[in-house]
Design a protein around this motif. Sequence first.
Motif, PDB file in Angstrom:
ATOM      1  N   LEU A 164       0.332 -12.323 -28.798  1.00  0.00           N
ATOM      2  CA  LEU A 164      -0.579 -12.716 -27.723  1.00  0.00           C
ATOM      3  C   LEU A 164      -1.814 -13.423 -28.292  1.00  0.00           C
ATOM      4  N   ALA A 165      -2.379 -12.887 -29.368  1.00  0.00           N
ATOM      5  CA  ALA A 165      -3.537 -13.523 -30.004  1.00  0.00           C
ATOM      6  C   ALA A 165      -3.173 -14.919 -30.509  1.00  0.00           C
ATOM      7  N   THR A 166      -1.984 -15.056 -31.093  1.00  0.00           N
ATOM      8  CA  THR A 166      -1.525 -16.360 -31.574  1.00  0.00           C
ATOM      9  C   THR A 166      -1.384 -17.342 -30.414  1.00  0.00           C
ATOM     10  N   ALA A 167      -0.788 -16.890 -29.312  1.00  0.00           N
ATOM     11  CA  ALA A 167      -0.637 -17.759 -28.143  1.00  0.00           C
ATOM     12  C   ALA A 167      -1.996 -18.193 -27.605  1.00  0.00           C
ATOM     13  N   VAL A 168      -2.950 -17.271 -27.544  1.00  0.00           N
ATOM     14  CA  VAL A 168      -4.285 -17.607 -27.044  1.00  0.00           C
ATOM     15  C   VAL A 168      -4.971 -18.612 -27.980  1.00  0.00           C
ATOM     16  N   LEU A 169      -4.835 -18.404 -29.287  1.00  0.00           N
ATOM     17  CA  LEU A 169      -5.440 -19.339 -30.244  1.00  0.00           C
ATOM     18  C   LEU A 169      -4.882 -20.750 -30.065  1.00  0.00           C
ATOM     19  N   PHE A 170      -3.561 -20.865 -29.934  1.00  0.00           N
ATOM     20  CA  PHE A 170      -2.962 -22.181 -29.748  1.00  0.00           C
ATOM     21  C   PHE A 170      -3.308 -22.765 -28.380  1.00  0.00           C
ATOM     22  N   LEU A 171      -3.412 -21.921 -27.359  1.00  0.00           N
ATOM     23  CA  LEU A 171      -3.788 -22.392 -26.034  1.00  0.00           C
ATOM     24  C   LEU A 171      -5.216 -22.945 -26.032  1.00  0.00           C
ATOM     25  N   ILE A 172      -6.132 -22.220 -26.648  1.00  0.00           N
ATOM     26  CA  ILE A 172      -7.524 -22.687 -26.730  1.00  0.00           C
ATOM     27  C   ILE A 172      -7.602 -23.988 -27.529  1.00  0.00           C
ATOM     28  N   SER A 173      -6.865 -24.047 -28.631  1.00  0.00           N
ATOM     29  CA  SER A 173      -6.880 -25.258 -29.441  1.00  0.00           C
ATOM     30  C   SER A 173      -6.271 -26.437 -28.685  1.00  0.00           C
ATOM     31  N   GLY A 174      -5.187 -26.187 -27.965  1.00  0.00           N
ATOM     32  CA  GLY A 174      -4.568 -27.249 -27.166  1.00  0.00           C
ATOM     33  C   GLY A 174      -5.492 -27.741 -26.068  1.00  0.00           C
ATOM     34  N   ALA A 175      -6.192 -26.811 -25.424  1.00  0.00           N
ATOM     35  CA  ALA A 175      -7.157 -27.201 -24.390  1.00  0.00           C
ATOM     36  C   ALA A 175      -8.303 -28.003 -25.007  1.00  0.00           C
ATOM     37  N   GLY A 176      -8.742 -27.587 -26.178  1.00  0.00           N
ATOM     38  CA  GLY A 176      -9.793 -28.340 -26.872  1.00  0.00           C
ATOM     39  C   GLY A 176      -9.332 -29.735 -27.241  1.00  0.00           C
ATOM     40  N   TYR A 177      -8.078 -29.853 -27.682  1.00  0.00           N
ATOM     41  CA  TYR A 177      -7.535 -31.174 -28.009  1.00  0.00           C
ATOM     42  C   TYR A 177      -7.456 -32.043 -26.766  1.00  0.00           C
TER      43      TYR A 177
END
Length: 157
Positions: free
Chosen positions: A134-147
Amino acid sequence: MGDLGARFRAAYGAPLGQLLLLAGSFAVTGWVVLRLAGEPAAGRMLIWFVGAAIAHDLVLFPIYGLTDRAARRVLGSRAVPASGPAPLNHVRVPALASGLLFLVYLPGILRLGRPAYLAASGQDQRPFLTRWLLATAVLFLISGAGYALRRWWARRR
């Protein structure tokens, strides 16, 4: 002041701030070493630290170096474009954070030492894997949103 800073940088090879940060890092490291010197488990901690450094340099660094090289080859010029955000950095950061979390919580994720963990905390290790994913998914989601936000902002300009 600018001339003095330029002369220092020419002689030292880096800005003064880097030297101060490095000196601070050595001071903190020295303080930790002095604190651990009297510990009965200091020898085991030293062996663990040296082993971790060797494992990183001989195993982990080549793995993520080759992975980065492969990602650059697959993405080509899109890895680091001339204008706009670099998508590769938005994969590197969450992957690094996720890998670090995995290494820190490795015994819990793999359920190693289950009886000792249960005796010490009264809890089971089952949630570790789910929470790490879940933490990994959130990290990638935040990074994708930032991108996406950075790309939108670059196009808007």
